[in-house]
Write an enzyme that holds these catalytic residues in place. Structure first.
Site, PDB file in Angstrom:
ATOM      1  CG  ASP A 134      -3.205   3.586   4.308  1.00  0.00           C
ATOM      2  OD1 ASP A 134      -4.253   3.351   4.952  1.00  0.00           O
ATOM      3  OD2 ASP A 134      -2.917   2.997   3.242  1.00  0.00           O
ATOM      4  CE  LYS A 136      -8.433  -3.731   4.071  1.00  0.00           C
ATOM      5  NZ  LYS A 136      -7.406  -2.823   3.645  1.00  0.00           N
ATOM      6  CD1 TRP A 184      -1.916  -2.202   2.111  1.00  0.00           C
ATOM      7  CD2 TRP A 184      -2.803  -1.578   0.164  1.00  0.00           C
ATOM      8  NE1 TRP A 184      -2.849  -3.141   1.743  1.00  0.00           N
ATOM      9  CE2 TRP A 184      -3.405  -2.786   0.563  1.00  0.00           C
ATOM     10  CE3 TRP A 184      -3.203  -0.988  -1.038  1.00  0.00           C
ATOM     11  CZ2 TRP A 184      -4.386  -3.427  -0.204  1.00  0.00           C
ATOM     12  CZ3 TRP A 184      -4.183  -1.631  -1.801  1.00  0.00           C
ATOM     13  CH2 TRP A 184      -4.760  -2.833  -1.378  1.00  0.00           C
TER      14      TRP A 184
HETATM   15  C1  PLP Z   1      -6.893  -2.382   2.296  1.00  0.00           C
HETATM   16  C2  PLP Z   1      -5.892  -1.291   2.347  1.00  0.00           C
HETATM   17  C3  PLP Z   1      -5.802  -0.307   1.353  1.00  0.00           C
HETATM   18  C4  PLP Z   1      -6.682  -0.318   0.128  1.00  0.00           C
HETATM   19  O1  PLP Z   1      -7.970  -0.036   0.488  1.00  0.00           O
HETATM   20  P1  PLP Z   1      -9.144   0.070  -0.594  1.00  0.00           P
HETATM   21  O2  PLP Z   1     -10.229   0.646   0.250  1.00  0.00           O
HETATM   22  O3  PLP Z   1      -9.416  -1.311  -1.070  1.00  0.00           O
HETATM   23  O4  PLP Z   1      -8.712   0.963  -1.669  1.00  0.00           O
HETATM   24  C5  PLP Z   1      -4.882   0.698   1.498  1.00  0.00           C
HETATM   25  N1  PLP Z   1      -4.077   0.745   2.561  1.00  0.00           N
HETATM   26  C6  PLP Z   1      -4.126  -0.175   3.538  1.00  0.00           C
HETATM   27  C7  PLP Z   1      -3.210  -0.074   4.695  1.00  0.00           C
HETATM   28  C8  PLP Z   1      -5.032  -1.228   3.455  1.00  0.00           C
HETATM   29  O5  PLP Z   1      -5.083  -2.140   4.436  1.00  0.00           O
END
Ligand code: PLP
Length: 360
Positions: free
Chosen positions: A172, A196, A102
């Site tokens: 993030d 998540k 990511w």
């Molecule tokens: C799942 C995830 C993403 C991507 O998320 P989407 O909502 O599918 O675009 C980005 N960063 C992290 C840390 C993630 O766990």
């Protein structure tokens, strides 16, 4: 009815109490005669839901008043473009620490719009650690400095944040939002895909310091401009109404049932410890991350033998422990133990692993 223990990295488990409330309110939300899925986002009833969701998020995360909270769509992945389009606009530069897929995607997307410098990476060891930083490698006039706070695929977490001075730090927090307290004031912006640890897929949370809003580049699409959403209370267009409603229920659960993020952290630490202690003492299973950087949420582990890994995943699935197969880039297994995974689920998993180890 029987529910499995779901160790999926996302979408993932939601608290059972939340699902029950959502089910009970499905046909008639609080006397409105309709479900939240069906009502106008411009209705008073819905406005109360989104307002309450924001108020709860601010309270639970202790978000300072000079930060805006946005409810957006497009997933965390859309933020990879929104960040440079909105923020890489003064000096055209940003710094990135590459700690996994990511973080890599955030850096690659930003590189399409400006200078996206990699100040450190842990790619050399399959992202199994958080790299030590040397301030001399930071770009002093970067428009932002990006980290992925919890690395969902590799199971690492930043325990000490980088000191970036006047350069806004962006985190993030897709896979660790609401898992423990976080000092929002240390960041210029935080963002998270909600699927998540917070809500169903379809909602992205952005928490952004006011002074960072309103600096978008001329080519920034209206829908990707933070200012658009700030000015319209996340209702420039139809927001992900149902997801915001479930997020509100999750926040109520954290506030009222769990007792806030300090309590959530204690539960998550105890839960993760069960699994890490087992891994540290097992002769068959082994964690893949250096102990000091271990995630509370995502726990990758391997046996060292691909066939045995596959046998374990199959046996676990049959026993009601599902989605334990590791990400293809790490192999082995990964147990994602988000807020909604009950302690009992991890206890039972550890018992199952001990039994499997004995028998194999
Ligand atoms: C799942 C995830 C993403 C991507 O998320 P989407 O909502 O599918 O675009 C980005 N960063 C992290 C840390 C993630 O766990």
């Amino acid at each position: 009815m029987s529910r499995v223990y779901n160790f999926s990295a996302g979408p993932s488990m939601l608290p059972e109490a939340v699902l029950k409330t959502a089910a009970a309110e499905m046909l008639d939300y609080k006397g409105s005669g309709q479900s939240v899925m069906e009502m106008s986002h411009r209705s008073k009833t819905y406005q109360a839901i989104i307002d309450e969701c924001e108020a709860l998020l601010r309270e639970v995360m202790n978000i300072p008043d000079n930060y805006k909270v946005l409810f957006l769509q497009g997933g965390a992945s859309t933020q990879f473009a929104m960040m440079p389009l909105n923020l890489m606009t003064k000096n055209g530069k940003a710094d990135f620490v590459v700690t996994g897929q990511w973080a890599t995607k955030a850096q690659k997307e930003a590189a399409r719009y400006g200078e996206a410098n990699v100040v450190a990476s842990s790619k050399d060891k399959t992202f199994s650690y958080i790299p030590k930083l040397d301030k001399a490698t930071f770009t002093p006039d970067a428009d932002y400095f990006h980290i992925c706070v919890n690395n969902t695929i590799y199971g690492t977490k930043w325990n000490t944040l980088p000191e970036t001075g006047d350069v806004p730090l962006i985190g993030d927090i897709s896979s660790c939002i609401l898992s423990e307290p976080i000092d929002v004031s240390k960041f210029g912006m935080l963002y998270a895909g909600a699927q998540k640890n917070m809500a169903p897929a379809g909602l992205t949370i952005v928490i952004i310091r006011e002074d960072l809003v309103g600096n978008a580049s001329d080519i920034c699409p209206t829908m990707l401009n933070y200012q658009t959403h700030v000015e319209n209370g996340s209702m420039f267009n139809t927001p992900p109404c149902w997801c915001i409603y479930v997020a509100k229920l999750v926040l109520e659960w954290i506030k009222n049932e769990v007792g806030g993020l300090e309590e959530m952290k204690k539960i998550n630490e105890a839960k993760a410890k069960l699994l890490y202690d087992f891994l540290d003492n097992s002769k068959m299973f082994k964690g893949t991350v250096v102990p000091e950087d271990r995630s509370l949420m995502n726990v990758p582990f391997v046996t060292g033998d691909e066939e045995l890994d596959a046998k374990f995943v199959k046996a676990a699935t049959e026993a009601g422990f599902v989605n334990l197969k590791g990400h293809r880039s790490v192999g082995g297994m990964r147990a994602s133990i988000y807020n909604a995974m009950p302690t009992e689920g991890v206890q039972k998993l550890v018992e199952f692993m001990a039994k499997f180890e004995k028998e194999n």
